[in-house]
Design a protein around this motif. Structure first.
Motif, PDB file in Angstrom:
ATOM      1  N   GLY A 101      18.920  -1.009 -33.001  1.00 47.10           N
ATOM      2  CA  GLY A 101      18.231  -0.286 -31.938  1.00 47.10           C
ATOM      3  C   GLY A 101      17.853   1.122 -32.348  1.00 47.10           C
ATOM      4  N   PHE A 102      17.473   1.905 -31.343  1.00 46.23           N
ATOM      5  CA  PHE A 102      17.051   3.286 -31.568  1.00 46.23           C
ATOM      6  C   PHE A 102      18.249   4.221 -31.527  1.00 46.23           C
ATOM      7  CE2 PHE A 102      12.999   1.509 -30.088  1.00 46.23           C
ATOM      8  CZ  PHE A 102      12.156   2.013 -31.065  1.00 46.23           C
ATOM      9  N   TYR A 103      18.303   5.138 -32.486  1.00 44.18           N
ATOM     10  CA  TYR A 103      19.348   6.155 -32.549  1.00 44.18           C
ATOM     11  C   TYR A 103      18.696   7.529 -32.592  1.00 44.18           C
ATOM     12  CZ  TYR A 103      22.865   2.629 -33.523  1.00 44.18           C
ATOM     13  OH  TYR A 103      23.710   1.562 -33.412  1.00 44.18           O
ATOM     14  N   LYS A 104      19.407   8.499 -32.028  1.00 40.86           N
ATOM     15  CA  LYS A 104      19.002   9.897 -32.147  1.00 40.86           C
ATOM     16  C   LYS A 104      20.247  10.751 -32.040  1.00 40.86           C
ATOM     17  CE  LYS A 104      17.843  10.421 -27.241  1.00 40.86           C
ATOM     18  NZ  LYS A 104      16.762  10.690 -26.279  1.00 40.86           N
ATOM     19  N   CYS A 105      20.121  12.012 -32.450  1.00 39.13           N
ATOM     20  CA  CYS A 105      21.249  12.933 -32.327  1.00 39.13           C
ATOM     21  C   CYS A 105      20.784  14.185 -31.591  1.00 39.13           C
ATOM     22  CB  CYS A 105      21.815  13.284 -33.701  1.00 39.13           C
ATOM     23  SG  CYS A 105      20.698  14.176 -34.805  1.00 39.13           S
ATOM     24  N   ARG A 138      19.156  20.583 -28.867  1.00 42.40           N
ATOM     25  CA  ARG A 138      17.907  20.096 -29.475  1.00 42.40           C
ATOM     26  C   ARG A 138      18.107  18.679 -29.981  1.00 42.40           C
ATOM     27  NH1 ARG A 138      14.173  24.518 -31.560  1.00 42.40           N
ATOM     28  NH2 ARG A 138      12.909  22.657 -31.446  1.00 42.40           N
ATOM     29  N   GLU A 139      17.145  17.800 -29.669  1.00 40.69           N
ATOM     30  CA  GLU A 139      17.244  16.398 -30.062  1.00 40.69           C
ATOM     31  C   GLU A 139      16.382  16.091 -31.275  1.00 40.69           C
ATOM     32  OE1 GLU A 139      16.243  13.707 -26.915  1.00 40.69           O
ATOM     33  OE2 GLU A 139      18.117  14.059 -25.850  1.00 40.69           O
ATOM     34  N   TYR A 147      23.209   9.109 -29.744  1.00 42.30           N
ATOM     35  CA  TYR A 147      22.704   8.190 -28.725  1.00 42.30           C
ATOM     36  C   TYR A 147      22.230   6.888 -29.381  1.00 42.30           C
ATOM     37  CZ  TYR A 147      22.518  12.334 -25.735  1.00 42.30           C
ATOM     38  OH  TYR A 147      22.838  13.459 -25.013  1.00 42.30           O
ATOM     39  N   HIS A 148      22.517   5.781 -28.707  1.00 39.29           N
ATOM     40  CA  HIS A 148      22.009   4.466 -29.111  1.00 39.29           C
ATOM     41  C   HIS A 148      21.213   3.930 -27.927  1.00 39.29           C
ATOM     42  CE1 HIS A 148      22.802  -0.044 -29.805  1.00 39.29           C
ATOM     43  NE2 HIS A 148      21.842   0.325 -30.623  1.00 39.29           N
ATOM     44  N   ASN A 149      19.916   3.683 -28.144  1.00 45.45           N
ATOM     45  CA  ASN A 149      19.017   3.236 -27.068  1.00 45.45           C
ATOM     46  C   ASN A 149      19.116   4.140 -25.838  1.00 45.45           C
ATOM     47  OD1 ASN A 149      18.063   1.125 -28.663  1.00 45.45           O
ATOM     48  ND2 ASN A 149      19.699  -0.231 -27.986  1.00 45.45           N
ATOM     49  N   ASP A 150      19.103   5.458 -26.077  1.00 44.46           N
ATOM     50  CA  ASP A 150      19.165   6.509 -25.045  1.00 44.46           C
ATOM     51  C   ASP A 150      20.482   6.568 -24.287  1.00 44.46           C
ATOM     52  OD1 ASP A 150      16.762   7.866 -25.459  1.00 44.46           O
ATOM     53  OD2 ASP A 150      15.637   6.356 -24.334  1.00 44.46           O
TER      54      ASP A 150
END
Length: 187
Positions: free
Chosen positions: A153-157, A162-163, A128-131
């Motif tokens: 920006g904000f990144y997550k996997c 599970r995030e 994900y980039h910026n949700d």
């Protein structure tokens, strides 16, 4: 990174070189100084002046959730490094996003991945980039061949529902871009 990338006689190296961590992390202050201290702003806004385990110019942190924060080095004469964000994942079952701790230069290649404490390479990962979902296939890695300002920006996997925590990826101008901006200011 919360603060701008400034040129300084002091710098901070993070090992392993990433934002999110499960276990110990080393922060090394570099520059032509003999006295160093590592400073931290915690998530609750408190300022901490000293590292609990400082050896020479290296601060060794055996990570716990309370070690999440913004860190920088400060020399005895007041020079300071750019600040970096460090996020600690204490949930042994949750993933971390492996992302660069320092700003990435515009035009450079960058690779983000998702990792578990017990398993370094994962597949079927959502990035994900910026949700906003940007990749959801079997590749366990998000590759950006030429980073641009729009990639900042904000990144997550996400892995198996599970995030990871979010991490900010900062993009700095390339030397060419800075040169063009300078010449445009002249005319």
């Amino acid at each position: 990174m919360l603060f701008p990338d400034v040129h300084s006689a002091a710098s901070l190296t993070v090992s392993p070189d990433r934002v999110q961590h499960f276990t110990s992390v080393s922060l090394t202050c570099e520059g032509n100084f003999t006295e160093w201290r590592v400073r931290k702003f915690s998530e609750d806004g408190r300022l901490y002046s000293d590292c609990r385990r400082m050896t020479g110019s290296t601060c060794n942190i055996n990570t716990s959730k309370s070690d999440t924060g913004v860190y920088w080095c400060e020399s005895g004469s007041g020079e300071f490094s750019s600040a970096v964000n460090i996020t600690v994942q204490n949930d042994g079952n949750g993933p971390i996003l492996v992302s660069p701790v320092h700003p990435v230069t515009e035009g450079a290649f960058v690779s983000l991945s998702c990792s578990l404490k017990t398993q370094k390479i994962l597949s079927n990962v959502f990035f994900y980039h910026n949700d906003k979902l940007i990749q959801n296939d079997t590749r366990g890695e998000l590759k950006i061949s030429a980073v641009s300002k729009s990639d900042e920006g904000f990144y997550k996997c996400q892995y198996s529902g599970r995030e990871s925590a979010q991490s900010w990826m900062s993009v700095k101008d390339s030397c060419f871009t800075r040169l063009v901006k300078y010449f445009l200011l002249l005319f």
